[in-house]
Structures are given as C-alpha cells and as structure tokens.
Design an enzyme around this catalytic site. Sequence first.
Site, mmCIF file in Angstrom:
data_model
loop_
_atom_site.group_PDB
_atom_site.id
_atom_site.type_symbol
_atom_site.label_atom_id
_atom_site.label_comp_id
_atom_site.label_asym_id
_atom_site.label_seq_id
_atom_site.Cartn_x
_atom_site.Cartn_y
_atom_site.Cartn_z
ATOM 1 N N GLY A 72 0.845 -1.185 0.000
ATOM 2 C CA GLY A 72 0.000 0.000 0.000
ATOM 3 C C GLY A 72 0.879 1.233 0.000
ATOM 4 O O GLY A 72 0.806 2.068 0.896
ATOM 5 N N LEU A 148 2.159 1.276 6.050
ATOM 6 C CA LEU A 148 2.064 2.604 6.630
ATOM 7 C C LEU A 148 0.710 3.221 6.350
ATOM 8 O O LEU A 148 0.277 3.295 5.206
ATOM 9 C CB LEU A 148 3.172 3.502 6.069
ATOM 10 C CG LEU A 148 4.596 2.925 6.109
ATOM 11 C CD1 LEU A 148 5.609 3.992 5.771
ATOM 12 C CD2 LEU A 148 4.928 2.296 7.438
ATOM 13 N N ASP A 151 -5.743 1.547 5.348
ATOM 14 C CA ASP A 151 -7.164 1.849 5.450
ATOM 15 C C ASP A 151 -7.709 1.284 6.770
ATOM 16 O O ASP A 151 -7.537 0.101 7.035
ATOM 17 C CB ASP A 151 -7.862 1.164 4.254
ATOM 18 C CG ASP A 151 -9.158 1.854 3.899
ATOM 19 O OD1 ASP A 151 -9.720 2.513 4.788
ATOM 20 O OD2 ASP A 151 -9.590 1.714 2.750
#
Lengths: 251, 432
Positions: A72, A148, A151
Amino acid sequence: MLENESNPTISKSTGLPRKRFYRARAHSNPLSDSHFPVPISPCHVDYSFHYPQLVSSDQVDSNKKIQFADVGCGFGGLLISLSTLFPETLMIGMELRDKVTEYVKERISALRATNPGQYQNISVVRTNSMKYLPNYFGKGQLSKMFFLFPDPHFKEKNHRRRVISPHLLDEYAYVLEIGGIIYTITDVEELGEWMNSCLASHPLFEALTVVELGADPVIKLLSTATEEGQKVARNGGQTFQAVYRRIVPSQ
Amino acid sequence: MDDTQVEAGDNNRDIEVAPALISVHPNQNSVAVAVGSDLRIFDLRGGCGVSLVDDSAQPFHKDSIRAIRYSANGKLLVSAADDKLVKIWSTDSWRCVSSVCSEKRVSAVAISEDGLYVCFSDKFGVVWVVDLHELEGNESLVSRKAAPLLAHYCSIITSLEFSPDGQFIVSADRDFKIRVTVFPKKPLDGAHEIQSFCLGHTEFVSCLAFICTMDYPQGFLVSGSGDSTVRLWDITSGFLLDTCEVGAKAGLLESNRSDEGCSTVSDLCIILDGNLIAVAIQSLQGIMLLHCDLSSRTLNVIKVVSIMGESFIPTSLGSSSHAELLWMVTGVSKLSGSDCNSLARVRVLSGFKKSNPDSVGHELTVMRDDELPGAEKLLEKLQGSVSIEENVFLAAAEAVKTAMCNLLIKKQYSMEKREFRKRSRNDRKIKQ
C-alpha cells in the site's frame, strides 16, 4: 493529449509528475476481483523490467532479489527515502489503486532521469497484495515489510478487509526471512491497537525492544517520509506504531 | 447495450446445481453417493442399502451436498452441504455423531490421518477445524464448534487434503493457488506456519490427491485444474515437477472433438495405493488414465478409457485403497427441463492389478450393471432407479459445466457492462 514537451501532467520546474493529475479515491475494495496481470510465481517476476540498470534481461537468474516491500505504498514517499538509505537493496511498492500506481511509476522514472545512477533500486507494481503476495515473493525472501497508514475499515463487518489480520500475518511470516521486520504505523488509535494485538498474539512475531527501535534508522521515516505521515504531522495528530520481528516459533 | 443479456447472466445463480459425488470406504465396506441434498449409502459387505439415523434433523441436509469423505481408518464419514452444516457419521451405527454449524457455505472437507480432526473450508476462504477427541466410545449427538485454522484471502477453497504422513494440510483455491501448511500439534490455535505455495496453474485448481508408495512414503501431490492440466508437485519446496496437458491429450486421442476450453479437470483419483491416476475431464466420456513415475518424477498418459453405450461424463471418482475397482458417478441436483429433478448414474471400472502396472489398461473393463456388487439393489439405492434415460446425461453434463464455470471462473465484463453493473448493484443496504 498534447505532445511530450508541453505535457501538463509533468511539472516544468522539477520534472516530477504533478499530483493533481493523478487524483484517486482514498479507498479501494480489496475484496473485488480486479483484472490486472499477476505473475504465475515469484520466478516469473520480470526484474529487468522493474530494475533495468541493475538487472539485465540475460541474467534473470541472478540471486539479486527484492528484499523490501512497501504494501500500500500510496504516492511512494517512503520508497524514495529508503532508496538512498539502502542503495544496494531492491525494493518494491505495491498499490491497488491504478492511478496512484501510475503516479509512482512516473515519479520514479522522473527521479531516475534527473539523478543519473540513483533511484534504480525502487519500483512499483499495481496489485492486490492481500491476494497475490506469494506470487511475487518466495519463502523468506523479504527482510522488511511496511504497512504505513493502511485503510482503517472501522466497521466490524469490514475488519476482514484490514491488511493486518491474523490470517494474513501467516502469509507475511512466510515471505519474511527469520529476523525480518514488519513495520506498521497509523494515526487511528483503534487500528493501532488492532494491529498491535494481531502481531502480539501471533506465534511467529515478537516486538522489537525500545533499544532496538532507537537504533533502527528506518523508524523515524515511518512518520516523516510518507505523504500520509506528513499530513498527520501538519495537523498535529498522534501516530501509533507497531514494529515486530519474524521469529522461529518456540516448540 | 443489451440489458436482457446482462440480466440473464445474473439469473444463473437461481439454477445453481451441484455435481453428484462419490466416496468409497477404504476397505470397500460401503460406498456413498451424494446427489443434491440426498446422501445415499450402500453396504457392500451386507449387500443392502443403509438407513442413516440423525436425531437432530430430518432431512439430514436441506441443500446440495458439496463434499463427502470417509476417514482413512474408515470409522467416519463426513458430509457437508450448502445448508452450512457439516455432519459426521459413524460408519458402524450409521448415526450422525456430530453436526457442526458453519457460518458460510462449505466447499470441501478433509479428515486428519489419525481421524481426530475434521477440517472444512467455506466459500470465504477460511479453513475450520473440529476436534473429535472424546468422540471415542461416546456415540451421543454432540454439537461442536469449529475453530479457524487458516485462510486464503477471500477465495473459494476448492479442495482440502492431508499429506499421507499427516504433517501438512494442503488447500487449493480458485485463484490458482495451492497452499501447503504445517498441521500444528494444537490445531485449535490455528496453523500459522506455511511450508510452501505450489504455483503454476493458470486457472482455478479443482482437485488434489496424494500419490504415496512404499519407496516414497512422504508422498507427492497431484492437482487438476481449469487450465486442462494435471500437475505433480514436491510439497516441501513447492516445486512443480511435471505438467501433463490432459486436455490437449484427450482432444488428440478423441479426434472427433473440436471445441476447446471445456476440458476442465473435474476430479482425480489415485488407484491401488500406487502410481495410477484416474482423471475425470469435463466433456470426456470416460476417464483418462495417467501413470506417475516417481523415480523420474513424471506424469504420462497411459490411455483414455471410453465408456460406450451412454454419454457418461463422470463428475466424481472414488476408489478404496486396495481393491481393483474404480467407482465413477455422474449426475446433478436440480436438473431443469427434465421430469426427474436429480440424476445419478454409477459405473465401475474393473481390472486394475497391482502386479504389473506396465500392462495396465489391457484388462480394464467397464462392468455391466448386473456384474456390480449388489447389482440392482445397489443401483436402486445409489441412483434412485435402475435405468436412466439417455437424453438426461448430456443435459446433466452441460449443467455441471456451466455451474462450475459460473462458480470458479472470474467473470469478464466489457467496460459498458461493468458501468451498468455498478449502477444496478444489489449490495446496497435496504432499510427495514
């Protein structure tokens, strides 16, 4: 689209892509069946495509493997900071949102063009890491994984969409080498507690001590290097981190 | 844009059918067939049908049965269905000794080699484990709770299998993955240590089986897939040892077939504890026989055994560990457009001999109905009727093929169809 020399998506002063042309939704559903190519197995990952200067196509079997994964990766701030900190290490960002991945791709190629010889060790791929992590990395291949500002998925119904979850940790433990480190940080207290408790109760992970945390140069990048982190700092928000090491289970 | 076509695709869910399943007791004491919600068992020793006893419910399953399996020691039979129930039957008393509720529909079951744990997987990709300790001697009905063991991230698990030494549990999913996990000493705490991933299939993995011989007691894994291949794996490393393009081979041997892309491997069965693998392929009338040479780690096609006389495309295969018979079944639940609402047809292939694996295939014969153990009585029990109309077979084969594709293959939509689907989403919350 206009011609290259006056491409409005590239900033004239820095040569970097301009973020406002890569607007994307903040969230993406990891459960949906998206259609993008996935390598059949880790040996099908095309290293010469991702790291053209470091790995030439005729030496695909070289033992240089990706060692850091930023899951992500968002707009890629952490990758870029890590790139110069660990110039010898291959690292990859994984991002589900198509437009954001495009932005990071442009950003890396722009950085490579303006800083010859640098930023050759970072790349990005559009994929759903929750489904396809084993297609990219073999057993014990990674030494660091980053999650990091993921969501938060507040609703209990959606907890299974969280990227740190008890069952997915089994897969992260599989791709991490013994002693490899998993870094997580969030500005959502509830999620911070969740990630910490998932990692703490998993038999293949142990928390780093305060001394070890202090000695790790990567720790301070967690809250400063990424776009999300800078936003939190700007607004004076709190962050919650959980950093754990992959261990051999005690029998 | 053609809206009606879009709608038709969505309505397919209503005619979701389940293929008929077969499982044979390891000592060939009995044989079980599942069609729809019906579980039919024939006692081969006694030569009569078995009546199941379940104090908790009637009928035993309320929806299509998706998995049946005997334990390795033959003491248990497990059935799992779309009614989200997993039932554990004692093969001595034919009573339901335990009934486990699942949160989601169940897709596969496996029983540990020692018979102490039953594992089942649900359609959300979670594998659950049920502890059967204390079941010994205690034949009363117990409702048990299952504990989560491991999970594939939101992918339908198609097959579950324990390694012959009981060390690993192997799970396959529709995302082309086979995961090999160390089966822990305390399974109720979860299985966290992944041994390997076997990656190489390019479509959903439909079935798994272990080949295990005296020389190779740890066993090798064989898998069948929607990509029309059977593959041989070393599970300790996850290495792909050999690939056999059974779809292409079947087309080659049966020259009258022209259409492609319908040669999904639907089931695998290891015969005689040994090196022979029977492969059921969608749209192949009969089975394909493979030989696995474990010293050179290769898979070779021996022959296609065609079944003459009727359009028999097996949906499931079964064999006991020592007998010389291969049991085959074809059929579906809920067949639309037919007067009988479910179909099951049982055939048996005989002539497998342990002594000379090289000459295998010459003596194989498809047994006539009157040659079967139990003959008419067996057919009446397992099929529901002795004779079946010919035209039902092809309809059944077609229904199974469509159901399997709908379930396991990712749907590809054009851009405009995708937009249309987004507009007509049905997952919005309805205010009550």
